[in-house]
Design an enzyme around this catalytic site. Structure first.
Site: not given
Length: 472
Positions: A275, A277, A280, A297, A316
């Site tokens: 994940d 992005k 993060n 994370d 998105t």
């Protein structure tokens, strides 16, 4: 009376003898005052009138410098800046300053009072600054397993997997981030029973990289999982992108080298993020001259069922790899660490040009179809000043076929990142106390094989999809 660590200050009834001030112990704590910026030990409040200022006679003395952080506008601080006063109604802040005390960015006014609420933010001489946070002592909304070790303060943010709160570890007053995951809202892995969670935490605590947020602890109740993380309070890379619009190429390279270094390290430990992005990726401080980043994370995939999480993902798909989107349709959930590399390519694209590679307003293709087709380009209006090496790295990361996509170790030795000056700067940020040449974990014998990979035409690397500069 409960034992307290050396960094938890309990100031109670004052006794003066021969000009010296002593404080007698008490357990009647009605609140906490947390020095936020600059950071300092959390203060337990017991005195019915508690003063803060730069005078040596103040109950809490504001110092011109804490560690390496200087208190901005220290000379404007009054000898007694404000007082916290407890009565039957509640706890009030009384402004006793000449240059202003602010609660939640609103001026209190000299000799005036305001009733404080839990997590109210106090600024000294500056309306936008947060120098202190006031907290009630009542923490009943949290389980005893958590409050025995931590005091929970203000909310720092919310994400798809839970809420993040500011916390203070009682043992040493270290500020931490507490991620609160409600089990009924997020699917946990079947293996995430209490014993396995503790085993995963033990393993993840042993993994340290300067650009990875450290997992400190985890506390589990029947309904909730609390993950205690190292705090990085310089904001998100996402906010920095919004602020700057786009980065200078060398600036982007300095950030990106750190990001890839962290991802390569975690992949070597067989941990995928899944994940990645800009939200993060956190900054350690707001000092732009020393932009140390930390990915957060990274260990979450050990607890959260990302197959279910991504299937129910309603935001998105801008950063998700094609195979992740394919798996949502097929229900297979089969993909590996290479999903992170696609996400890194999207992040680099945005860092360099300030815009995402896929257009949600595309007249013929949905965003998902653009991603799965690898349908992106490098408009000349945005990419004319960007080097071919940077564009090549983006292309080889954003390759639809994961088998042809660069791995993290390969990306670290790509010609664009093989910039000794940038590597030395990054290593100095990541490991300031180590004097050595930059290094990667890729073996030297791999380097020769990788060099041939970088000579492939971009369209071959991207499975036949031509990604070249276009006029716009």
């Amino acid at each position: 009376m409960a034992a307290h660590g050396p960094y938890l200050i309990r100031l109670t009834h004052k006794l003066e003898t021969d000009g010296r001030i002593f404080f007698l112990p008490s357990d009647k704590v009605y609140g906490y005052l947390l020095p936020y910026k600059p950071k300092g030990p959390m203060i337990e409040l017991v005195l019915e009138s508690f003063t803060v200022g730069r005078s040596v006679k103040a109950n809490h003395r504001i110092l011109p410098q804490t560690g390496q952080v200087r208190f901005k506008h220290f000379d404007a601080i009054s000898k007694v800046q404000f007082a916290l006063i407890k009565d039957k109604i509640g706890v009030f802040l009384e402004d006793r300053s000449s240059n202003g005390t602010y609660v939640n960015r609103t001026l209190v006014g000299r000799s005036k009072r305001v009733l404080l609420s839990h997590n109210d933010k106090i600024g000294v001489t500056e309306p936008k600054a947060i120098h202190f946070i006031y907290m009630h002592s009542n923490q009943d909304q949290y389980p005893i397993e958590l409050t025995q070790k931590y005091t929970v303060a203000q909310e720092l943010g919310k994400g798809a997997c839970g809420t993040v709160m500011l916390g203070v570890r009682k043992e040493d007053s270290t500020q931490v981030a507490i991620k609160i995951i409600k089990k009924k809202e997020v699917a946990l892995l079947p293996s995430s029973n209490k014993g396995n969670v503790l085993n995963e935490v033990k393993m993840l605590r042993a993994i340290e990289h300067p650009c990875v947020i450290r997992l400190e602890d985890a506390i589990e109740t029947p309904d909730t999982l609390y993950i205690i993380l190292e705090l990085a309070d310089g904001g998100e890379l996402f906010d920095k992108i919004i602020e700057k619009t786009r980065f200078q190429e060398n600036e982007a390279k300095l950030y990106f080298y750190q990001i890839v270094s962290a991802v390569e390290f975690m992949h070597s430990k067989n941990i995928a993020h899944r994940d990645l992005k800009p939200e993060n990726i956190l900054l350690v401080s707001d000092d732009e001259s020393r932009p140390l980043i930390k990915i957060t994370d990274l260990g979450l995939s050990k607890f959260v069922d990302f197959t279910t999480h991504l299937k129910t993902f309603c935001g998105t798909p801008q950063y998700l790899a094609p195979e992740v989107l394919f798996s949502r349709v097929r229900g297979s959930g089969i993909y590996d660490h290479k999903v992170d590399m696609w996400s890194l390519g999207v992040i680099l694209y945005i860092l360099l040009c300030g815009c995402p590679p896929f257009n949600p307003m595309h007249p013929k293709k949905s965003l998902v179809q653009q991603v799965t087709d690898g349908d992106y380009s490098f408009p000349e209006s945005q990419w004319a000043s960007i080097s071919p090496e940077a564009i090549d790295l983006v292309t080889q990361l954003m390759t639809v076929d994961p088998k042809k996509r660069l791995g993290a170790a390969e990306a670290l030795v790509h010609p664009w990142l093989a910039d000794k000056e940038i590597q030395l700067k990054a290593e100095a940020l990541m490991r300031p106390n180590v004097n050595r040449e930059p290094a990667t974990s890729i073996a030297s014998k791999t380097r020769s094989g990788v060099s041939a990979l970088f000579k492939r035409p971009a369209e071959e690397a991207n499975g036949g999809q031509q990604c070249k500069r276009t006029k716009q």
